[in-house]
Design a protein around this motif. Structure first.
Motif, PDB file in Angstrom:
ATOM      1  N   MET A 144       0.800  -1.217   0.000  1.00 50.75           N
ATOM      2  CA  MET A 144       0.000   0.000   0.000  1.00 50.75           C
ATOM      3  C   MET A 144       0.837   1.272   0.000  1.00 50.75           C
ATOM      4  N   VAL A 145       2.029   1.242   0.597  1.00 49.30           N
ATOM      5  CA  VAL A 145       2.827   2.462   0.758  1.00 49.30           C
ATOM      6  C   VAL A 145       3.406   2.975  -0.546  1.00 49.30           C
ATOM      7  N   ALA A 155      -6.045   2.571   1.471  1.00 50.72           N
ATOM      8  CA  ALA A 155      -6.235   1.840   2.726  1.00 50.72           C
ATOM      9  C   ALA A 155      -7.147   0.636   2.538  1.00 50.72           C
ATOM     10  N   PHE A 156      -7.886   0.591   1.448  1.00 46.77           N
ATOM     11  CA  PHE A 156      -8.775  -0.543   1.195  1.00 46.77           C
ATOM     12  C   PHE A 156      -7.996  -1.797   0.780  1.00 46.77           C
ATOM     13  N   LEU A 157      -6.751  -1.632   0.306  1.00 43.61           N
ATOM     14  CA  LEU A 157      -5.989  -2.785  -0.177  1.00 43.61           C
ATOM     15  C   LEU A 157      -5.684  -3.792   0.939  1.00 43.61           C
ATOM     16  N   SER A 221      -7.080   5.552  -6.086  1.00 44.25           N
ATOM     17  CA  SER A 221      -7.160   4.213  -6.675  1.00 44.25           C
ATOM     18  C   SER A 221      -8.430   4.059  -7.498  1.00 44.25           C
ATOM     19  N   PHE A 222      -9.525   4.664  -7.043  1.00 49.09           N
ATOM     20  CA  PHE A 222     -10.777   4.577  -7.804  1.00 49.09           C
ATOM     21  C   PHE A 222     -10.646   5.312  -9.137  1.00 49.09           C
ATOM     22  N   ALA A 223     -10.000   6.477  -9.111  1.00 46.44           N
ATOM     23  CA  ALA A 223      -9.811   7.235 -10.353  1.00 46.44           C
ATOM     24  C   ALA A 223      -8.961   6.449 -11.335  1.00 46.44           C
ATOM     25  N   ALA A 224      -7.906   5.794 -10.834  1.00 44.74           N
ATOM     26  CA  ALA A 224      -7.056   4.987 -11.710  1.00 44.74           C
ATOM     27  C   ALA A 224      -7.820   3.782 -12.255  1.00 44.74           C
ATOM     28  N   ALA A 225      -8.629   3.141 -11.401  1.00 38.55           N
ATOM     29  CA  ALA A 225      -9.416   1.996 -11.846  1.00 38.55           C
ATOM     30  C   ALA A 225     -10.474   2.419 -12.862  1.00 38.55           C
TER      31      ALA A 225
END
Length: 349
Positions: A144-145, A155-157, A221-225
């Motif tokens: 995650m880091v 933080a969801f990972l 992460s949502f934007a990248a997904a």
């Protein structure tokens, strides 16, 4: 008019398929400690029937996981560098301390259970549970880091790592029980069904929270997904397939507990539970590395057939099969001292 051909270069991946096997096995070992603790402290005799398969899952996965880690380091001697040059600000360096403690406690728990030292086993199960939490934190945060990977930097990972690993541990429990006296028919399937449903529903809840945070603009992460979903059909298919698999698992596990005791139905459930957890890690590690940090297109990756690829994966599978076979054989030759109590519980339930 000139024609310009743009080629996508092939880059060496930082995380090899060995990492997929390690994170899969160590997560399964760590989350199985929750069920170990539950059995150790429960007064329900029905849970005694879970113990043999559960302890085999814990022992085999906790032993096979470090083997995959050493292979991923390319040279086993590199593991020594974590001790000779300890850096407490590095999650990998911390893991070099936490992992041996966890493996040692796993073996100690199995021995205490086999010798029927219930009081000792209960104390060790608490220590093992604390150690397992440290493993889940370290293994999740070391991925995650990495801010350079938005799909990882959330933080969801670590939460998804833990929940999918818990699902895999229950699937492994269903699978290993087939090779023990009584098979899956002797398992208290109401517990397995309840725990599995809880894990799947938690995964759905976490996915909805991730979706909500993304829609509010709080998740990189949502934007990248979202960009991957809109740009690349293979990622779009992967996302939709994950949603379909989650709903299918929810339906299968929602069936009555008696249905799960069917030989083929339990095998199918186990395969889906183990497969979904493994594929999630393959996507996270191998597929995400194919997404360029800068630029367009996807990096080309062809899995090698040698020890760094297919052969290594088959080797880990063979190691797990060998460990399970050895454990079940030893348990049949040298039954646990409280085996008669387990048999009696199976007859009364």
């Amino acid at each position: 008019m000139s024609i310009i051909e743009i080629l996508t270069p092939a880059y060496e991946v930082a995380w090899l398929p060995w990492a997929v096997q390690y994170f899969f096995l160590v997560g399964m070992a760590a989350t199985s400690t929750v069920w170990v603790w539950r059995c150790a402290w429960s007064r329900d005799p029905a849970l005694r029937r879970l113990e043999p398969a559960l302890m085999i899952v814990l022992l085999c996965s906790s032993i096979a996981a470090p083997v995959s880690l050493l292979a991923d380091l390319h040279q086993p001697g590199r593991f020594w560098h974590f001790y000779a040059h300890f850096t407490p600000w590095s999650w990998m360096s911390l893991g070099a301390i936490l992992l041996p403690v966890f493996v040692g406690l796993s073996v100690a728990n199995v021995l205490a259970w086999w010798l029927d030292k219930r009081a000792l086993w209960r104390g060790l199960s608490l220590a093992l549970l604390v150690s397992a939490v440290s493993i889940l934190v370290y293994s999740g945060f070391e991925v995650m880091v990495l801010r350079s990977r938005p799909l990882w930097n959330t933080a969801f990972l670590p939460v998804n790592f833990a929940l999918t690993a818990a699902l895999a541990s229950l699937g492994a429990l269903l699978l290993v029980a087939r090779f023990l006296p009584g098979g899956v028919a002797g398992l208290p399937m109401n517990y397995i069904r309840r725990w599995s449903l809880g894990v799947v529903l938690s995964l759905i809840l976490v996915a909805l929270l991730w979706l909500g945070s993304g829609l509010m603009g709080e998740s990189r992460s949502f934007a990248a997904a979202q960009e991957l979903f809109q740009t690349y059909p293979v990622w779009r298919l992967g996302f939709l397939g994950s949603c379909a698999l989650g709903l299918l698992l929810l339906y299968m596990l929602s069936r009555p507990a008696e249905t799960l005791q069917g030989t083929w139905y339990s095998l199918l459930c186990a395969a889906f539970m183990l497969g979904s957890a493994w594929v999630f890690r393959w996507i996270i590690f191998m597929a995400v590395q194919g997404v360029p940090k800068y630029g367009a297109g996807l990096y080309l990756y062809t899995m090698p057939l040698g020890s760094d690829g297919l052969l290594g994966m088959l080797g880990v599978l063979g190691l797990c099969i060998a460990l399970i076979a050895a454990s079940t054989t030893l348990l049949s030759l040298f039954p646990a001292r409280h085996a008669p109590l387990t048999a009696q519980a199976a007859q009364t339930h």
